[in-house]
Scaffold this motif. Structure first.
Motif, PDB file in Angstrom:
ATOM      1  N   UNK A  23      23.457  30.182  74.076  1.00 50.06           N
ATOM      2  CA  UNK A  23      22.006  30.340  74.224  1.00 50.06           C
ATOM      3  C   UNK A  23      21.542  29.970  75.632  1.00 50.06           C
ATOM      4  N   UNK A  24      22.248  29.020  76.276  1.00 45.39           N
ATOM      5  CA  UNK A  24      21.862  28.598  77.630  1.00 45.39           C
ATOM      6  C   UNK A  24      22.086  29.705  78.654  1.00 45.39           C
ATOM      7  N   UNK A  25      22.850  30.729  78.285  1.00 52.61           N
ATOM      8  CA  UNK A  25      23.140  31.823  79.222  1.00 52.61           C
ATOM      9  C   UNK A  25      22.212  33.019  79.055  1.00 52.61           C
ATOM     10  N   UNK A  26      21.322  32.982  78.052  1.00 50.34           N
ATOM     11  CA  UNK A  26      20.458  34.138  77.782  1.00 50.34           C
ATOM     12  C   UNK A  26      19.608  34.496  78.994  1.00 50.34           C
ATOM     13  N   UNK A  27      18.988  33.497  79.593  1.00 51.22           N
ATOM     14  CA  UNK A  27      18.078  33.749  80.720  1.00 51.22           C
ATOM     15  C   UNK A  27      18.804  34.389  81.896  1.00 51.22           C
ATOM     16  N   UNK A  28      20.015  33.918  82.182  1.00 51.75           N
ATOM     17  CA  UNK A  28      20.750  34.487  83.320  1.00 51.75           C
ATOM     18  C   UNK A  28      21.238  35.902  83.033  1.00 51.75           C
ATOM     19  N   UNK A  29      21.512  36.212  81.769  1.00 51.02           N
ATOM     20  CA  UNK A  29      21.987  37.550  81.402  1.00 51.02           C
ATOM     21  C   UNK A  29      20.839  38.552  81.342  1.00 51.02           C
ATOM     22  N   UNK A  30      19.727  38.171  80.697  1.00 51.79           N
ATOM     23  CA  UNK A  30      18.601  39.097  80.502  1.00 51.79           C
ATOM     24  C   UNK A  30      17.517  38.979  81.567  1.00 51.79           C
ATOM     25  N   UNK A  31      17.493  37.824  82.239  1.00 53.80           N
ATOM     26  CA  UNK A  31      16.423  37.574  83.200  1.00 53.80           C
ATOM     27  C   UNK A  31      15.234  36.875  82.572  1.00 53.80           C
ATOM     28  N   UNK A  32      15.323  36.570  81.301  1.00 55.12           N
ATOM     29  CA  UNK A  32      14.273  35.864  80.569  1.00 55.12           C
ATOM     30  C   UNK A  32      14.885  35.300  79.298  1.00 55.12           C
ATOM     31  N   UNK A  33      14.160  34.416  78.639  1.00 52.11           N
ATOM     32  CA  UNK A  33      14.630  33.814  77.386  1.00 52.11           C
ATOM     33  C   UNK A  33      13.479  33.820  76.387  1.00 52.11           C
ATOM     34  N   UNK A  34      13.480  34.810  75.480  1.00 49.68           N
ATOM     35  CA  UNK A  34      12.419  34.898  74.478  1.00 49.68           C
ATOM     36  C   UNK A  34      12.629  33.878  73.375  1.00 49.68           C
ATOM     37  N   UNK A  35      13.890  33.552  73.102  1.00 49.64           N
ATOM     38  CA  UNK A  35      14.221  32.580  72.063  1.00 49.64           C
ATOM     39  C   UNK A  35      15.672  32.170  72.224  1.00 49.64           C
ATOM     40  N   UNK A  36      15.997  30.937  71.836  1.00 52.32           N
ATOM     41  CA  UNK A  36      17.389  30.483  71.859  1.00 52.32           C
ATOM     42  C   UNK A  36      18.190  31.052  70.698  1.00 52.32           C
ATOM     43  N   UNK A  37      17.504  31.586  69.692  1.00 52.72           N
ATOM     44  CA  UNK A  37      18.182  32.104  68.496  1.00 52.72           C
ATOM     45  C   UNK A  37      18.074  33.621  68.422  1.00 52.72           C
ATOM     46  N   UNK A  38      19.107  34.240  67.851  1.00 53.08           N
ATOM     47  CA  UNK A  38      19.025  35.679  67.572  1.00 53.08           C
ATOM     48  C   UNK A  38      18.120  35.913  66.376  1.00 53.08           C
ATOM     49  N   UNK A  39      18.273  35.054  65.360  1.00 55.75           N
ATOM     50  CA  UNK A  39      17.390  35.058  64.188  1.00 55.75           C
ATOM     51  C   UNK A  39      17.145  33.611  63.801  1.00 55.75           C
ATOM     52  N   UNK A  40      15.883  33.209  63.715  1.00 55.03           N
ATOM     53  CA  UNK A  40      15.569  31.844  63.317  1.00 55.03           C
ATOM     54  C   UNK A  40      15.777  31.679  61.810  1.00 55.03           C
ATOM     55  N   UNK A  41      16.155  30.491  61.389  1.00 56.22           N
ATOM     56  CA  UNK A  41      16.455  30.254  59.976  1.00 56.22           C
ATOM     57  C   UNK A  41      15.245  30.514  59.079  1.00 56.22           C
ATOM     58  N   UNK A  42      14.026  30.362  59.605  1.00 60.86           N
ATOM     59  CA  UNK A  42      12.836  30.651  58.790  1.00 60.86           C
ATOM     60  C   UNK A  42      12.695  32.134  58.486  1.00 60.86           C
TER      61      UNK A  42
END
Length: 369
Positions: A344-363
């Motif tokens: 999850x810490x690499x999402x921002x560097x890969x996409x250029x942004x971080x909308x969420x740390x999860x692909x799907x939240x447990x809720x």
């Protein structure tokens, strides 16, 4: 008995005779039964099949059309005639009714889902009996419920019903088709613990006009009981049995509700939405979401299938291609293809942004039974 919220579904095979004519005596008995329930203070919703069958009768067609456009046209003819029949009979007893036509689109969008729930609530508060059918005239294949057994179970979940009665052409559930296997064993009660172990040969539809079969009724039972609804399969030609069952008589097959039920939002995710794609997970991710109640992280995704956008429903599958859960994604299929297998810490560097740390939240995750 305290006032109950009751959904009654009647199939085409019960509404029509073998020669295709409308079974007026059955419909009249159904109307009398539902009116009697309303007079006892119960809140009633009727899910009625039959529009295509009645339309075929009106147009002198000998079999149900297979071409979608023709089927929709025939449904448009039949729906008006079917509602005319219901209105005349209910009106003779002083019982107001309303017509509600649904497609999956109304239950796919959260706002529409809530609006549908509010409409049902107001009608029931007014003492009206809503009569529900799938909107065959405009529904396309990918947005169809498939059969009114599924529709009735979703409606029962939507309005938080106490009971769902499926009126069909057999008196109860059997271990096999009693019309073919004379010694098929009748099943009177299915507890919540027994449901998954239930061994039944579930066949296709019983008549040339119907769309459902015992398999669809078991699928409806899964939806209904997981929503806390008691479901009963019973004889459609004797709708008065509903009154006897509510008074405690053992008629038909009764499915007990599950004690632990999902909240309304998770029921909507599980049953109201059509998955737009699939995510394949490694063993660690499967364990984390199914046994530990965790969110799905990009690191646990091994493959992405389909095209979808953020907020769409997707199926979550294990290495054996079996669906283990369903949920609403925080990223599109293109984005997840880029970040799958990553921390999850690499999402921002890969996409250029971080909308969420999860692909799907447990809720937004629902585990499959």
């Amino acid at each position: 008995m305290n006032p109950q919220t009751i959904v009654v579904k009647i199939g085409t095979s019960s509404l029509t005779q073998k020669n295709g004519q409308i079974a007026i005596a059955t419909i009249a008995s159904l109307v009398e039964t539902l009116t009697a329930l309303r007079q006892k203070g119960h809140r009633i919703v009727l899910v009625s099949s039959g529009a295509v069958g009645v339309g075929c009768l009106r147009l002198n067609l000998k079999e149900k059309p297979r071409k979608m456009a023709l089927k929709q046209a025939v449904a448009a003819v039949g729906q008006g005639r079917l509602m005319r029949t219901y209105d005349d009979l209910f009106n003779s007893l002083g019982q107001p009714i309303a017509q509600i036509l649904l497609t999956r689109r109304e239950l796919m969008e959260r706002n529409s889902y809530v609006n549908a729930s509010n409409t049902f609530e107001e009608l029931l508060n007014l003492g009206v009996i809503p009569i529900v059918n799938e909107n065959d005239t405009i529904a396309v294949d990918e947005l169809k419920f498939g059969d009114n057994d599924t529709l009735s179970a979703l409606v029962a979940s939507l309005i938080k019903a106490n009971w769902l009665f499926l009126l069909t052409d057999v008196d109860r559930l059997y271990s096999d088709d009693p019309r073919i296997v004379p010694n098929a064993t009748p099943i009177d009660l299915v507890s919540s613990n027994e449901f998954n172990q239930l061994q039944v040969t579930a066949g296709g539809s019983g008549s040339s006009w119907g769309t459902g079969g015992m398999a669809t009724k078991l699928a409806a039972a899964r939806i209904a009981t997981s929503s806390g609804v008691t479901m009963v399969i019973t004889q459609g030609q004797q709708p008065q049995n509903i009154l006897k069952i509510l008074d405690g008589e053992s008629l038909g097959t009764k499915f007990e509700p599950q004690t632990q039920t999902d909240n309304a939002r998770k029921r909507w995710i599980a049953y109201g939405l059509i998955p737009m794609g699939k995510l394949y997970l490694d063993d660690g991710a499967v364990t984390a979401i199914t046994q530990r109640g965790k969110s799905l992280l990009p690191a646990g995704i091994t493959n992405v299938e389909g095209e979808f956008t953020a907020g769409d429903a997707v199926q979550l599958c294990d290495r054996n291609l079996q669906e283990v859960a369903r949920g609403l994604v925080n990223y599109s299929s293109q984005e997840l293809n880029k970040v799958k297998g990553s921390h999850s810490t690499d999402i921002a560097s890969i996409l250029g942004y971080n909308a969420s740390d999860t692909a799907i939240h447990r809720d937004n995750l629902v585990i499959k039974d």
